[in-house]
Design an enzyme around this catalytic site. Structure first.
Site, PDB file in Angstrom:
ATOM      1  CG  ASP A  56      -2.126   0.881   1.019  1.00 30.08           C
ATOM      2  OD1 ASP A  56      -1.934   2.067   0.670  1.00 30.08           O
ATOM      3  OD2 ASP A  56      -3.264   0.405   1.194  1.00 30.08           O
ATOM      4  CB  SER A 100      -6.209   2.549   0.092  1.00 29.26           C
ATOM      5  OG  SER A 100      -4.910   3.047   0.210  1.00 29.26           O
ATOM      6  CD  GLU A 227       3.210  -5.735  24.141  1.00 34.03           C
ATOM      7  OE1 GLU A 227       2.784  -6.747  23.544  1.00 34.03           O
ATOM      8  OE2 GLU A 227       4.398  -5.380  24.137  1.00 34.03           O
ATOM      9  CD  GLU A 326      -3.516  -3.151   2.902  1.00 34.21           C
ATOM     10  OE1 GLU A 326      -4.216  -3.701   3.753  1.00 34.21           O
ATOM     11  OE2 GLU A 326      -3.524  -1.920   2.703  1.00 34.21           O
ATOM     12  CG  HIS A 373      -2.102   4.946  -3.345  1.00 35.52           C
ATOM     13  ND1 HIS A 373      -1.168   5.416  -2.444  1.00 35.52           N
ATOM     14  CD2 HIS A 373      -3.022   4.286  -2.596  1.00 35.52           C
ATOM     15  CE1 HIS A 373      -1.514   5.071  -1.230  1.00 35.52           C
ATOM     16  NE2 HIS A 373      -2.633   4.372  -1.286  1.00 35.52           N
TER      17      HIS A 373
END
Ligand SMILES: *[C@@H]1O[C@H](CO)[C@@H](O)[C@H](O)[C@H]1NC(C)=O
Ligand SMILES: *[C@@H]1O[C@H](CO)[C@@H](O)[C@H](O)[C@H]1NC(C)=O
Length: 520
Positions: A56, A100, A227, A326, A373
């Site tokens: 991405d 996106s 966390e 991704e 992109h």
């Protein structure tokens, strides 16, 4: 004096050794590439399996920076050795520079769409719930047509599983932000949030692999820890539903064998033989950056760990599979102007490609690596070859101030590295000295224009391919062509049974010709 100078000589000598510039060196580099090019043959087989990697925001400059980061200018990333490459034009139905969700819709569903919409065509305007409900506006994804073709399908992401890029794999939404009910306006009451579409609707409920983050959009009133904090920018489910439990109940009720995992230990330990459906939710929001995640048993997996698990489950189907992967934190880091984090995430994605390349056979598996992109990252002149990609390029003679090799066109307030000074009775921008810590993960490179955050870029992205019909990626393509090329290579959707049709047509033609000859 002498002992202090000696190491300096060693460094200079070593640098000279590693950075060859002689004719033989360049000739060897080129001859190796030529030998490789002469070996390239079209693979006309059928892609039984397809893995589509999306870095991405991983534009060409990010890839170049990753290459230099990993091994210097002459280094080659694993996918840079793939035999076929092309470029993709990333504009969307309504924007020159896409987000996106519309770019993922183009990649996975085969048509360009409006910015911030998911899995619907351009007849649906952003936030228009009722238009998104029209069946003819709802697009079929590569996962849908893979399932229809009898294959398995799934996705791996370092983002929430409901985020913009994975969304169009299974959902149809007029707004990418409708990940859970809490971010949906009253005008969208008739529409279902993206998380519920994943668990309740087809094809989401039939996906064999779903790995990523997003507990807070799936499970009501999720709580954060130090966390794994809640992401207050995004949706937090409050309607009382526990979609992870619903997922498990659905698989149980349908007699399907599944595993739900939520940390490294469970992802490493699940019983592959007894698992046909794998759900892994490892964070409330997005997964942590690779360099700061907890690698212990209770921690979050790397993208490579997830890809390895996904392939193990998917390859059990003798008809093959479609997997989307991704690397979303490339984009997240770029948005915040952290070039080193973005490049480090891009390096982690390359690791996952390397793993997939090693675990699959180019004769039956099409690997495609691309991006949705670019970002506005630039690589500025003229640093010396062999220097740190995150270092100083040069000093500008106009203001006597150093500048970094990497900078951005646009960035958030942290990238606004200008103050004002008065010069010749004029107030002018004074560029701040980048200092000496430009190689740190937290360093935000300078940006020319200040916005809320670094914006996407509108340049073309590269598509790299290996395996059956990889040569379909061969010049400058439209982004949504990826869906069509993959459908063709794997004989899915509109192209299912194409070879049979062509074979039948040619057989009929030959038969007719023979018959005519005999009759004559
Ligand atoms: C700056 O402005 C003052 C007053 O307006 C003027 O006297 C002076 O000449 C100017 N200096 C320069 C370098 O332009
Ligand atoms: C400018 O960068 C060079 C390295 O290229 C460094 O040696 C020098 O100290 C830097 N100047 C400042 C003011 O930081």
């Amino acid at each position: 004096m002498f002992p202090r100078i000696l190491p300096v000589f060693f460094v200079i000598y070593a640098a000279k050794c590693t950075l060859r510039t002689d004719q033989q060196f360049w000739t060897e580099l080129a001859e190796n590439e030529l030998a490789e090019a002469l070996q390239v043959k079209w693979n006309l087989g059928v892609a039984k399996n397809v893995i589509l990697f999306v870095g991405d925001g991983m534009g060409p400059n990010t890839v170049t920076a990753t290459r230099i980061y990993k091994g210097g200018e002459s280094h080659r990333l694993v996918y840079e050795k793939f035999p076929h490459v092309g470029l993709l034009k990333t504009y969307s139905a309504n924007k020159m520079v896409p987000d996106s969700s519309c770019s993922a819709t183009a990649l996975f569903c085969g048509v360009k769409a409006n910015q911030e919409t998911i899995g619907v065509d351009a007849s649906v305007k952003h936030k228009d719930c009722s238009a998104s409900l029209r069946p003819e506006a709802r697009l079929k994804s590569l996962a849908s047509i893979a399932l229809k073709a009898g294959k398995s399908a799934g996705f791996v992401t370092t983002m929430r599983v409901t985020h913009a890029t994975p969304g169009p794999i299974y959902a149809h939404s007029a707004d990418r932000k409708w990940e859970c009910e809490d971010k949906m306006p009253a005008s969208a009451a008739a529409c279902k949030d993206i998380a519920r579409q994943l668990v309740e609707d087809w094809p989401g409920k039939d996906l064999q692999v779903i790995l990523g983050g997003g507990r807070q959009v799936l499970v009501s009133n999720s709580t954060g820890t130090k966390e794994d904090p809640l992401d207050t920018w995004s949706c937090i489910r409050k309607d009382g539903k526990d979609l992870i439990k619903e997922y498990q109940k659905d698989k149980h009720d349908r007699g399907l064998r599944y595993s739900y995992v939520s940390n490294n230990k469970q992802l490493k330990g699940f019983d592959v033989d007894q698992t046909d459906y794998l759900l892994g939710i490892f964070a409330n929001g997005h997964l942590k950056y690779e360099h700061e995640r907890n690698k212990g048993p209770e921690g979050m997996p790397s993208i490579s760990d997830m890809v390895e698990a996904a392939i193990k489950v998917l390859r059990k189907n003798k008809n093959g599979y479609f997997l989307m992967v991704e690397g979303g934190n490339v984009d997240m880091a770029h948005h915040r102007g952290w070039a080193k984090r973005a490049v480090d995430e891009s390096a982690a994605l390359e690791g996952a490609v390397r793993l997939a390349a090693a675990h699959t056979d180019p004769r039956d598996t099409l690997l495609v690596v691309t991006s949705d992109h670019t970002h506005t990252l630039s690589i500025n002149g003229y640093p010396y070859r062999g220097t740190d990609i995150f270092g100083i390029a040069q000093t500008s003679k106009y203001d006597n101030v150093n500048y970094t090799t990497l900078s951005y066109g646009t960035g958030g307030p942290g990238s606004m590295k200008y103050s004002v000074k008065t010069e010749h009775n004029r107030t002018v921008a004074a560029r701040e000295d980048p200092g000496v810590n430009t190689d740190s993960f937290d360093y935000q490179q300078i940006a020319a224009i200040t916005l809320d955050e670094n914006s996407h870029g509108g340049g073309d992205v590269v598509v790299y391919a290996r395996g059956p019909h990889a040569h379909l990626f061969h010049n400058v393509h439209e982004q949504h062509y990826v869906y069509h090329a993959i459908s063709y290579a794997a004989k899915m959707g509109a192209y299912s049974g194409t070879s049979a049709i062509y074979t039948n047509i040619s057989l009929l033609a030959i038969a007719a010709w023979v018959a005519i000859c005999i009759m004559k």
